[in-house]
Scaffold this active site. Structure first.
Site, PDB file in Angstrom:
ATOM      1  N   GLY A  15       1.432   2.814   3.905  1.00 22.16           N
ATOM      2  CA  GLY A  15       2.698   2.127   4.191  1.00 22.16           C
ATOM      3  C   GLY A  15       3.785   2.518   3.210  1.00 22.16           C
TER       4      GLY A  15
ATOM      5  N   GLY B 292      -3.341   7.414   4.818  1.00 24.38           N
ATOM      6  CA  GLY B 292      -3.949   6.981   6.079  1.00 24.38           C
ATOM      7  C   GLY B 292      -4.674   8.079   6.828  1.00 24.38           C
TER       8      GLY B 292
ATOM      9  N   LYS C 118       3.058   5.619  18.036  1.00 25.43           N
ATOM     10  CA  LYS C 118       4.313   5.111  18.598  1.00 25.43           C
ATOM     11  C   LYS C 118       5.553   5.690  17.947  1.00 25.43           C
ATOM     12  CE  LYS C 118       2.560   0.446  19.306  1.00 25.43           C
ATOM     13  NZ  LYS C 118       2.844  -0.837  18.660  1.00 25.43           N
TER      14      LYS C 118
ATOM     15  N   ARG D 253     -10.180   4.530  -5.096  1.00 23.63           N
ATOM     16  CA  ARG D 253      -8.989   3.931  -5.718  1.00 23.63           C
ATOM     17  C   ARG D 253      -9.226   3.602  -7.189  1.00 23.63           C
ATOM     18  NH1 ARG D 253      -6.967   0.333  -0.589  1.00 23.63           N
ATOM     19  NH2 ARG D 253      -5.795   2.022   0.354  1.00 23.63           N
TER      20      ARG D 253
END
Ligand code: AMP
Length: 394
Positions: free
Chosen positions: A374, A351, A197, A36
């Site tokens: 996110g 991710g 999910k 990062r």
């Protein structure tokens, strides 16, 4: 169109730059992955080369509004100094005397850091007073922290109310590549959505179903769709309260002429562990007491066929329990197929999918690997991200 750093007159100006320096550290505070920090260098170097006085800020971990040396940005300042080949001083506080003294002493072409913005409880509340105090350190604001662009905090959004603003190179690339794919994709446009999910991905599926030509659904989510199709799924992960929604999504895809691709075969186990004995079964024949943990080889071939002519591909989420080496094959194969596509724009949500791409050594074959998990998910959901929305238009 949002202003980019190149649209600002930065020479001789104090520029507050919000970066994402939320790096992993070991117990001694050593940075274990400095990616990062390295990714932020392009914007920082541009500003330094153009004689700005660069004031960097970021959060690190969750200090919950309290000063806590465990979450100090000091190791980041040190790593930045090494990478830039010049000293990057760090203030003892966030917006206090030390920060102001260092900012006032800063020369053109020099950089400094203020302490972890989350040392101040007002940061995550997007408190206007704190935003003003941050703004008082500088004359211009640049947001380059895509990873927190979906949060409306003082340093990611509020501060832009008080300073002329622009996005840095990292956010600019996210907007250019992902924004174009969503608004005006080259076709065929294929999305691959995996993960555990359905509930986490409903909004993404709903947004993408209006835009894509084919939608590949893999991973734990598939089994809720199988249930919706009346299939037996053994002990596979399933959200019973989302079965009706899955039925609706299947119907919507059909009505829109979107090809919705579910696994045709699955690797199944009786016990959820890496070493569990496994077998490959067709999606119509998952035995009682067995659960799906990866897509099977026929599904991989189906993916290859669906993807072969794609001109735009967006991938978010693993198609199996890829943390277990033995069940990472499907996910790794997706990474490989994407790396071999010719002339396609390939966009990897952050991710797990990004990790699979890195692990396979395919990173440089992708058009874009998003720097925020996110945030990229919310982007794909079609949401307005506060950290981008707050920036002035050209
Ligand atoms: P997400 O955070 O929603 O992208 O989900 C990622 C997680 O989904 C990973 O931890 C995977 O292990 C998990 N996952 C993928 N496929 C399955 C599956 N078939 N059963 C259980 N978990 C799965």
């Amino acid at each position: 169109m949002k202003k980019s750093v190149e649209d600002l007159e930065v020479s001789g100006k104090r520029v507050l730059v919000r970066c994402d320096f939320n790096v992993p550290q070991d117990d001694e505070g050593n940075i274990t992955d400095d990616r990062r920090i390295r990714e932020a260098l392009k914007t920082i170097k541009y500003l330094l080369d153009n004689k700005a006085k660069v004031i960097l800020c970021s959060h690190l971990g969750r200090p919950k509004g309290e000063v806590n040396p465990k979450y100090s940005l000091k190791p980041v300042a040190q790593r930045l100094s090494e990478l830039l080949g010049m000293e990057v001083k760090i203030a003892e506080d966030v917006v206090g005397q030390s920060a102001h003294a260092l900012a006032d002493a800063l020369q053109d072409g020099e950089a400094m850091l203020i302490e972890n913005v989350r040392y101040d409880a007002r940061e995550e509340k997007n408190d206007p007073e704190f935003s003003k105090e941050l703004a008082s350190l500088a004359e211009l604001y640049v947001n380059d922290a895509f990873g927190t662009a979906h949060r409306a905090h003082s340093s990611t959004a509020g501060v832009a109310d008080y300073l002329p603003s622009a996005v840095g190179y990292l956010i600019k690339k996210e907007i250019d590549v992902m924004g174009k794919a969503l608004e005006n994709p080259e076709r065929p446009f294929v999305a691959i959505l995996g993960g555990k999910k359905v509930s986490d991905k409903i909004s993404v599926i709903e947004n993408l179903i209006d835009k894509v030509d084919s939608l590949i659904i893999g991973g734990g989510m598939s089994y809720t769709f199988f249930k919706a199709q009346g299939k037996e799924i053994g002990t596979s992960i399933c959200e019973l309260d989302k079965v009706d929604l899955a039925k609706e999504l299947l119907a919507k895809a059909e009505a829109k002429g979107v090809r919705l691709v579910l696994p045709i075969d699955n690797v199944v186990v009786q016990e959820f562990s890496n070493d569990a004995p496994s077998q490959v079964v067709s999606s119509d024949a998952i035995p009682e007491g067995w659960q799906g943990v990866d897509v099977g080889p026929k599904t991989v071939e189906l993916y290859r066929e669906v993807l072969k002519d794609a001109k735009t591909v967006v991938w978010n989420g693993p198609v199996g329990v890829f943390e277990f080496d033995n069940f990472a094959k499907g996910t790794n194969e997706v990474a490989k197929i994407l790396s071999e596509l010719d002339g396609a724009t390939t966009i990897i949500g952050g991710g797990d999918s990004a990790a699979a791409i890195e692990k396979g050594g395919y990173a440089d074959k992708m058009t874009h690997i998003s720097t925020g998990g996110g945030a990229s998910l919310e982007f794909l959901e079609g949401k307005v991200l506060p950290g981008i929305d707050c920036i002035q238009d050209v």
